[in-house]
Design a protein around this motif. Structure first.
Motif, mmCIF file in Angstrom:
data_model
loop_
_atom_site.group_PDB
_atom_site.id
_atom_site.type_symbol
_atom_site.label_atom_id
_atom_site.label_comp_id
_atom_site.label_asym_id
_atom_site.label_seq_id
_atom_site.Cartn_x
_atom_site.Cartn_y
_atom_site.Cartn_z
ATOM 1 N N SER A 21 -5.948 2.369 -14.828
ATOM 2 C CA SER A 21 -4.782 1.559 -14.177
ATOM 3 C C SER A 21 -5.420 0.425 -13.906
ATOM 4 N N ASN A 22 -4.377 -0.505 -13.683
ATOM 5 C CA ASN A 22 -4.452 -1.971 -13.270
ATOM 6 C C ASN A 22 -4.823 -1.998 -11.748
ATOM 7 N N ALA A 23 -4.240 -0.925 -10.940
ATOM 8 C CA ALA A 23 -4.380 -1.253 -9.732
ATOM 9 C C ALA A 23 -4.029 0.181 -8.916
ATOM 10 N N VAL A 24 -4.429 0.383 -7.616
ATOM 11 C CA VAL A 24 -4.147 1.627 -6.927
ATOM 12 C C VAL A 24 -3.508 1.370 -5.776
ATOM 13 N N TYR A 25 -2.923 2.370 -5.180
ATOM 14 C CA TYR A 25 -2.490 2.114 -3.730
ATOM 15 C C TYR A 25 -2.819 3.320 -2.750
ATOM 16 N N GLY A 26 -2.966 3.064 -1.418
ATOM 17 C CA GLY A 26 -3.396 4.244 -0.479
ATOM 18 C C GLY A 26 -3.584 3.598 0.651
ATOM 19 N N ILE A 52 -13.165 -0.019 -6.713
ATOM 20 C CA ILE A 52 -12.053 -0.695 -7.518
ATOM 21 C C ILE A 52 -12.263 -2.225 -7.994
ATOM 22 N N HIS A 53 -12.817 -2.587 -7.093
ATOM 23 C CA HIS A 53 -12.830 -4.253 -7.363
ATOM 24 C C HIS A 53 -14.160 -4.297 -8.472
ATOM 25 N N ASN A 54 -14.966 -3.540 -8.374
ATOM 26 C CA ASN A 54 -16.089 -3.527 -9.255
ATOM 27 C C ASN A 54 -15.733 -3.142 -10.805
ATOM 28 N N ASN A 55 -14.474 -2.349 -10.726
ATOM 29 C CA ASN A 55 -13.954 -2.097 -12.014
ATOM 30 C C ASN A 55 -12.691 -3.021 -12.330
ATOM 31 N N ASN A 56 -12.641 -4.193 -11.844
ATOM 32 C CA ASN A 56 -11.751 -5.239 -11.926
ATOM 33 C C ASN A 56 -10.043 -4.790 -11.916
ATOM 34 N N MET A 57 -10.010 -3.973 -10.876
ATOM 35 C CA MET A 57 -8.743 -3.341 -10.570
ATOM 36 C C MET A 57 -8.497 -3.841 -9.176
ATOM 37 N N LYS A 58 -7.103 -3.698 -8.766
ATOM 38 C CA LYS A 58 -6.639 -4.328 -7.607
ATOM 39 C C LYS A 58 -6.340 -2.974 -6.572
ATOM 40 N N PHE A 59 -6.418 -3.156 -5.200
ATOM 41 C CA PHE A 59 -6.024 -2.177 -4.305
ATOM 42 C C PHE A 59 -4.974 -2.744 -3.408
ATOM 43 N N TYR A 60 -4.001 -2.057 -3.080
ATOM 44 C CA TYR A 60 -2.836 -2.356 -2.272
ATOM 45 C C TYR A 60 -2.791 -1.046 -1.143
ATOM 46 N N LEU A 61 -2.928 -1.705 0.014
ATOM 47 C CA LEU A 61 -3.014 -1.159 1.243
ATOM 48 C C LEU A 61 -1.456 -0.672 1.733
ATOM 49 N N ILE A 85 -12.574 -4.165 4.582
ATOM 50 C CA ILE A 85 -12.640 -5.021 3.325
ATOM 51 C C ILE A 85 -10.740 -5.155 3.191
ATOM 52 N N LEU A 86 -10.550 -6.368 3.339
ATOM 53 C CA LEU A 86 -9.126 -6.691 3.133
ATOM 54 C C LEU A 86 -8.442 -6.244 1.703
ATOM 55 N N PRO A 87 -7.496 -5.599 1.652
ATOM 56 C CA PRO A 87 -6.941 -5.365 0.304
ATOM 57 C C PRO A 87 -6.463 -6.612 -0.557
ATOM 58 N N ASP A 88 -6.180 -6.276 -1.803
ATOM 59 C CA ASP A 88 -5.584 -7.479 -2.605
ATOM 60 C C ASP A 88 -3.937 -7.701 -2.323
ATOM 61 N N ALA A 89 -3.345 -6.681 -1.588
ATOM 62 C CA ALA A 89 -1.758 -6.571 -0.996
ATOM 63 C C ALA A 89 -1.617 -5.665 -0.206
ATOM 64 N N PHE A 90 -0.674 -5.952 0.914
ATOM 65 C CA PHE A 90 -0.062 -4.977 1.954
ATOM 66 C C PHE A 90 1.401 -4.591 0.982
#
Length: 190
Positions: A21-26, A52-61, A85-90
């Protein structure tokens, strides 16, 4: 194109990594429309977002409940916790919260939740004025409607592949509160 997957624990994070996956959300239980799903504690969240960041993915909160005035400040104070740690997006459904997050965290992308119900170009223009980075479109839109919107804006657009399984428009629901006291607007969809 971005493949985005839900994830509320490290096992689901590992699955998303394995699936490339390119990104995950939770989210956290209090402000997440997936209240009955598995949600992160602060420590689990920090471990997950680091992995997630260590695997070059993004996290959306996901902060995609409709919130009350006093909750907006509670959310902002929680996000200012030096341990977080702040997410890549809200991902946000509530306009008051969206405006406050853009003021307080201008370097974090803002995605408007499907629960906002974005479904036409006027909605998109309004979100552009708010400096929203991405609109997660209403799940009820047809493929033709999606294509038309794509031609009319440069804003990032996201849509659910699975779509709505609910009789209410994009989860803006009061039906659940009528039959069991748990509204989807507070993450307690039945």
């Amino acid at each position: 194109m971005e493949i985005l997957s839900p994830a509320g624990n490290i096992n689901l994070i590992n699955s998303a990594i394995k699936a490339k996956s390119n990104a995950v959300y939770g989210g956290f239980k209090l402000w997440n429309a997936r209240n009955n799903a598995i949600n992160f504690t602060l420590d689990e969240y920090n471990i997950a977002i680091t992995k997630i960041h260590n695997n070059n993915m993004k996290f959306y909160l996901t902060l995609n409940n409709l919130v009350l005035d006093e909750e907006i400040n509670q959310i902002v104070m929680f996000l200012k916790n030096e341990r977080l740690i702040l997410p890549d997006a809200f991902i946000v459904a509530d306009l008051g919260l969206a405006i406050k997050l853009k003021e307080e965290f201008p370097n974090v992308a803002l995605h408007i939740s499907t629960r906002f119900g974005t479904h036409n170009i006027e909605d998109i223009k309004f979100l552009e004025e708010l400096q929203v980075d991405r609109a997660i479109l209403a799940r009820e839109m047809t493929l033709e409607e999606l294509k038309k919107l794509r031609k009319e804006t440069n804003m990032e657009l996201e849509c659910f592949v699975w779509g709505s399984q609910c009789l209410s428009f994009s989860g803006l629901c009061f039906f659940g509160s009528l039959i069991n006291g748990g509204t989807g607007n507070r993450g307690k969809c039945i």
